[in-house]
Design an enzyme around this catalytic site. Structure first.
Site, short mmCIF file in Angstrom:
data_model
loop_
_atom_site.label_atom_id
_atom_site.label_comp_id
_atom_site.label_asym_id
_atom_site.label_seq_id
_atom_site.Cartn_x
_atom_site.Cartn_y
_atom_site.Cartn_z
N LYS A 45 -24.85 -52.27 23.18
CA LYS A 45 -25.23 -53.82 22.91
C LYS A 45 -25.17 -54.14 21.54
O LYS A 45 -25.33 -53.08 20.74
CB LYS A 45 -26.87 -53.80 23.77
CG LYS A 45 -27.74 -52.77 22.93
CD LYS A 45 -29.02 -52.85 23.63
CE LYS A 45 -30.05 -52.22 22.83
NZ LYS A 45 -31.13 -51.81 23.60
N TYR B 84 -29.17 -66.56 -9.88
CA TYR B 84 -29.63 -67.82 -9.64
C TYR B 84 -31.33 -67.82 -10.02
O TYR B 84 -31.90 -66.53 -10.02
CB TYR B 84 -29.65 -67.95 -8.19
CG TYR B 84 -28.57 -68.34 -7.55
CD1 TYR B 84 -27.84 -69.57 -8.12
CD2 TYR B 84 -27.63 -67.96 -6.46
CE1 TYR B 84 -26.77 -70.22 -7.66
CE2 TYR B 84 -26.60 -68.56 -6.12
CZ TYR B 84 -26.16 -69.38 -6.56
OH TYR B 84 -24.83 -70.11 -6.15
#
Ligand SMILES: *Cc1c(COP(=O)(O)O)cnc(C)c1O
Length: 822
Positions: A492, A717
């Site tokens: 999965k 940033y």
């Protein structure tokens, strides 16, 4: 060279019979490797996990007529033109035939054993000696009880020298390999800890390995290794020895000096009083040792000093893995560009054929001139042309003057170029669309350039997935469980991030019993790509029943709503006895039927014919932690009670399963009929139990740019980080859009560069982040590990206060997955 079947029957002591006399040239043990059906003899081997007898009918349909079996085959009466050679043990028969074959030749045979380096020494001997002899050697690392007989079978009338590897993992195996290989020259590379399980001591293992040399004329080993010397003395074989030494001048081969340069090493040696030297283009200790073993062989075979010098300088690394990479225009590239001879070509084509289940993809082969002495070009390329057709190649691109001259022999779509450069100049990546491309060339052709040209390169960040490590992990759990216990492998969430198809395909080949995916579409994708093993869908949506039925996916049923809906849909579509898996909620309180639901559940199940409970299962809430053991045991008891009720009204056996990875580690006795193996496959033990797991996924990137910054300057940033000292800051092309958690920024996390930890500085950007490499010797283009062997996902999970599952499954889809197989 062929054998008559009657001859073979005698050699392997088969029960007498009226055999039709087909000539046999090929031996087969793995039905998927079939190439020449009419000349093939199939051995139906029986192992703990598989039974070759199951493949007889399929092989018969494909044209195979000769079988060695342990009992008469089912439907043998329908295969009247087939031979069945019935023996007590098919593996013994295979080995006996190979041993007989070996006895027909009196050529020198080199046998190599040891814990590491066998394949490198073998391949290097081939590189060093192929100019002087017509050689055969074990394909890749075919060194097992099955691989060795298949290797030895390659010897034919034109063979002048053979080199075989012998690997063992248990006592008593070497005697059998010795009788098949019968080496005249023996090499033991070294003795390490690998495969220690079966042996009581290192000495026992070493003595066992040396059994390979029972009838050798000459034995080559490291005379400075006390364990090997000790064992040699004990065995007292009285054969000639070349025990090379770096310390003892009196040894026949004395290594007087080793001088390491930047990327090469010069080795001075004295052999039979003469002082010589040579240089190899490697610096690692293991390579030096391997080269000395090769030197000893060349010296023993009286190769001229000049040849040794010249060829050692040209040794090339042994790429032991075939790489599968994504190419541009939806292509897949299999790169096997380190050698080219017809044997390794067949193996590579085989590898490709197994992958070609990626349906709708055309199969393309890019092939260089084949260097193989002994056969005239026309016969060689006729043989190649034949193999290519049989393996289903649609398109051939031949590169080199000789293959071009023989172009007329090939009956597929074809193009020819006289050199690699001519082909590269075309900027070939646009010439391929939706193709599975095998690149196979002799080293001199530099086919890695072609591989590079065809690769998809929008991004330098890759997730490298070792399929071998995954197989190893699977087998670690396999060993722990009873042989009868089935394993459901959880794939999965895109195989816990490692990719579904390659993982599923590998597990299917490995003989796993079930796969489990999360939703129906994941299962459908696997079916379309050619996965045929049973697949369970854990979270089937109400709208997905048709997909389930048409791709034969088996749903988990966890509620009455789902149960009633699937029965209704089954009724409409005329489905009967469709397998489903009943989930019990024993305490996790996520999905599933409770104890109270059982009477109603039984009533519904027994009142219909559309579906059939194939299994019943439940999931632990805390199987990894000791503090929940009382709770876990309660869960087990609730589950068992429900399962018993369910079974009591069913005519069929309903499989029961409860254990996940941590469950397998900690409640091994509760394995019942099946287990559900998840994260353990991917190399993580959630309960920190030592299962001897290997790292499967490595997230890697490269340094894009390095900047020298002054103290006081800021990085990234929002100027979050202001440097406190003059620093070297490297930018790497991975950001939060690739799955790099932003919380790792500002020195919370780090990455690995050239063996050192490099803290992540400043805020992590979308596609890039910056790392501090002030104290690390590195340059632009160097590799960076985000997680893997050096930096386990568990460590990153700890930093982030999460679990390794989240780290593994967060690597975004745009990161290219690259798969490796030894
Ligand atoms: C994911 C899952 C597993 C596997 O769990 P691991 O801890 O990864 O081994 C088993 N059972 C169910 C129901 C699951 O959802």
């Amino acid at each position: 060279m062929t054998y008559k079947i009657s001859q073979i029957a005698k050699i392997i002591k088969a029960q007498p019979g009226d055999f039709i006399n087909y000539p046999i040239s090929a031996l087969l043990t793995d039905s998927r490797s079939l190439t020449f059906p009419e000349e093939t003899l199939f051995f139906a081997l029986v192992t703990e996990r598989n039974d070759g007898h199951r493949y007889i009918e399929e092989l018969y349909r494909k044209g195979v007529r000769n079988f060695v079996t342990e009992h008469p085959a089912d439907n043998a009466d329908k295969m009247i033109d087939a031979n069945f050679l019935v023996v007590k043990n098919t593996l013994d028969a295979l080995q006996a035939l190979a041993a007989h074959h070996r006895q027909q030749f009196s050529i020198p045979v080199i046998g190599i054993t040891g814990s590491n380096g066998k394949t490198t020494v073998k391949e290097w001997l081939y590189q060093l000696l192929q100019a002087d002899y017509n050689m055969v050697r074990s394909p890749r690392s075919y060194n097992s009880q099955i691989g060795v007989p298949l290797s030895v079978w390659q010897i034919n009338e034109s063979t002048q020298l053979a080199v075989f590897e012998a690997g063992i993992s248990q006592p008593d195996e070497m005697g059998r390999l010795e009788s098949i290989i019968k080496p005249r020259i023996g090499i033991i590379t070294n003795i390490g800890e690998a495969h220690q399980e079966g042996f009581s001591s290192m000495q026992q293992k070493c003595l066992e390995k040396l059994l390979l040399f029972k009838s050798c004329e000459c034995i080559i080993y490291d005379g400075d290794n006390p364990l090997i010397c000790d064992c040699m003395e004990k065995l007292c074989m009285g054969t000639r020895e070349i025990a090379w030494s770096k310390k003892d001048r009196d040894r026949p081969l004395y290594i007087s000096k080793i001088t390491k340069g930047a990327d090469s090493t010069t080795i001075d040696y004295t052999y039979l009083q003469y002082q010589q030297s040579f240089t190899i283009p490697f610096v690692e200790d293991a390579s030096i040792e391997n080269a000395i073993h090769c030197l000893a062989v060349m010296a023993y075979l009286n190769r001229p000093v000049a040849a040794i010098k010249e060829r050692m300088a040209k040794l090339s690394p042994v790429a032991m893995r075939m790489e599968v990479k994504e190419g541009a225009n939806n292509c897949l590239i299999i790169n096997d560009s380190y050698n080219s001879d017809i044997n390794s070509l067949t193996i590579a084509l085989d590898f490709q054929a197994r992958r070609a289940a990626a349906k709708g993809m055309r199969r393309t082969l890019i092939l260089s001139d084949i260097y193989q002495t002994g056969l005239p070009p026309a016969s060689l390329y006729r043989k190649v042309a034949d193999v290519i057709v049989r393996k289903g190649i649609d398109r051939l691109i031949g590169i080199g003057p000789i293959i071009s001259d023989n172009a007329y022999l090939f009956n597929v779509e074809k193009e020819f170029y006289s050199s690699t450069q001519d082909f590269i100049d075309l900027q070939p990546s646009g010439l391929f669309h939706n193709e599975l491309i095998l690149i196979k060339g002799a080293r001199d052709f530099n086919f890695e350039l072609i591989s590079e040209a065809l690769e998809l390169k929008q991004h330098e960040t890759i997730l490298e997935v070792s399929l071998d490590a995954m197989i190893h992990n699977y087998n670690q759990f396999r060993k722990k469980l009873n042989p009868k216990t089935k394993i459901i492998c959880m794939v999965k969430a895109f195989g816990y991030g490692a990719g579904s198809y390659e993982i599923a395909k590998t597990l299917q080949d490995q003989g796993a019993d079930y796969l489990a995916v999360a939703v129906a579409d994941e299962g459908a994708e696997l079916r379309k790509a050619g996965i045929t093993m049973p697949i369970i869908v854990m979270n089937p949506e109400m709208s997905s029943f048709r997909t389930l039925f048409s791709y034969h996916l088996e749903p988990e049923i966890y509620s009455f709503k789902l149960l009633e809906a699937i029965i209704k849909e089954g009724e409409k579509l005329g489905v009967t006895g469709y397998p489903v898996h009943i989930k019990i909620d024993s305490g996790m309180h996520r999905l599933g039927f409770t104890g109270d639901d059982m009477p109603k559940l039984l009533e519904i199940l027994n009142g219909q014919t559309e579906i059939l409970a194939r299994s019943v299962f439940s999931h632990f809430a805390g199987s990894d932690e000791k503090c929940f053991d009382t709770f876990s045991k309660e869960q087990l008891s609730i589950f068992k009670h429900c399962a018993t009720q369910l079974q009591s009204t069913s005519k069929h056996k309903i499989l029961r399963h409860m254990l996940n990875t941590a469950g397998i580690s900690r409640f091994t006795n509760e394995q019942m009929d099946m287990v559900r193996l998840g994260i353990g496959l991917y190399g993580v033990s959630p309960s920190n139990t030592d299962e001897g797991l290997k790292t499967v996924s490595t997230l890697k990137t490269t340094i894009l740019q390095i900047k020298e910054l002054k103290s006081g300057e800021s990085v990234g940033y929002s100027r979050k980080e202001v440097l406190e000292r003059p620093s070297r800051i490297a930018a790497i092309p991975i950001g939060y859009a690739d799955g790099m958690d932003r919380h790792l920024g500002n020195r919370n996390g780090y990455v690995f560069v050239n063996g050192c930890k490099a803290p992540i500085v400043g805020n992590i950007c979308m596609d890039v982040c910056m790392i501090d490499v002030t104290d690390i010797d590195c340059k632009e283009g160097d590799r960076v590990e985000i997680f893997g062997e050096n930096l386990p996902v568990t460590e990153i999970a700890d930093i982030l206060g999460t679990i390794p599952y989240e780290i593994l499954t967060s690597v975004s889809g745009r990161v290219k997955r690259v798969y490796f197989r030894e």
